[in-house]
Design an enzyme around this catalytic site. Structure first.
Site, short mmCIF file in Angstrom:
data_model
loop_
_atom_site.label_atom_id
_atom_site.label_comp_id
_atom_site.label_asym_id
_atom_site.label_seq_id
_atom_site.Cartn_x
_atom_site.Cartn_y
_atom_site.Cartn_z
CE LYS A 87 -18.74 33.63 15.82
NZ LYS A 87 -19.64 32.92 14.89
O1 G3P Z 1 -19.56 28.83 13.92
C1 G3P Z 1 -18.65 28.82 12.86
C2 G3P Z 1 -19.26 28.12 11.73
O2 G3P Z 1 -20.29 28.88 11.18
C3 G3P Z 1 -18.34 27.67 10.70
O3 G3P Z 1 -18.89 26.50 10.23
O4 G3P Z 1 -19.26 24.72 8.63
O5 G3P Z 1 -18.67 27.05 7.84
O6 G3P Z 1 -16.96 25.62 8.94
P1 G3P Z 1 -18.42 25.94 8.82
#
Ligand code: G3P
Length: 219
Positions: A87
């Site tokens: 990634k």
């Molecule tokens: O896959 C990306 C993710 O982990 C981000 O999620 O909820 O932290 O915006 P969030």
């Protein structure tokens, strides 16, 4: 549409895998830190533990922001298991790294994508997956799902082979809408995936079926 779980928590990964609907896992440095995983050895061992649980791709994020550093990390990460997807952040050196890695048979996931233009660059570089963060766009009053729709349209017209991996998915409605507008993959917390199960009429209907069966059989 494939279902990935967005966590580094081994119990939650096992639970989703046991459900039989899991196609892969995504992690990021914040999710690893949340599980208390620190230090290179611990991080690499944790990725291996995830790979041993799940049947499918496991995204492991580089923390370098320069081209050479990303390639050095990518080599170590990709050697952990064939399920590993490297990634890489959507920055200039990241695009260069994705281009090199894709030409050398290493699967990549371009992360932190917030515009169709960024997605086009990542697709041109040959990313296996591209991760638009829909919840974080919603957080700043932009419609994250519109980015997925735009990417779906562009990728179909242009014949881009990268898979649209909707990330920062926060709710069951996000998941359903991503399916409607053509995301290839969603990655979500276990809670959002399990929330797809719920409807009060399912619960009351099941309770009534069981009650009627009990009455009819004189219990
Ligand atoms: O896959 C990306 C993710 O982990 C981000 O999620 O909820 O932290 O915006 P969030």
């Amino acid at each position: 549409m494939k279902f990935f779980i967005d966590t580094a928590n081994l119990d939650q990964i096992r639970e989703a895998q046991d459900l039989g609907i899991l196609d892969g896992v995504t992690t990021n440095p914040s999710l690893m830190a949340k599980e208390g995983i620190t230090g290179t050895d611990q991080v690499l061992a944790h990725y291996k533990a995830i790979c041993d649980i799940v049947d499918g791709d496991v995204s492991a994020e580089v923390i370098s922001t320069d081209y050479e550093g990303m390639l050095r990390e990518a080599e170590v990460l990709a050697a952990i298991d064939e399920k590993i997807v490297v990634k890489v952040p959507m920055i200039k050196d990241g695009i260069k790294a994705i281009n090199f890695l894709s030409q050398n048979g290493v699967k990549t996931n371009c992360t932190l994508v917030f515009t169709p233009g960024q997605a086009i660059l990542a697709a041109k570089a040959g990313a296996t997956y591209i991760s638009p963060f829909i919840g974080r766009l919603d957080d700043i009053s932009q419609n994250g799902l519109e980015l997925i729709a735009s990417m779906s349209q562009i990728f179909a017209i242009q014949g881009y082979e990268s898979q649209i991996l909707a990330a920062s998915v926060r709710s069951p409605l996000h998941i359903v809408k991503c399916a409607e507008i053509g995301a290839n993959v969603i990655t979500a917390p276990l809670s959002a995936i399990l929330a797809l199960l719920n409807h009060p009429l399912t619960d009351s209907g099941l309770a009534k079926f069981l009650e009627d069966h009990k009455k009819a059989s004189g219990q």
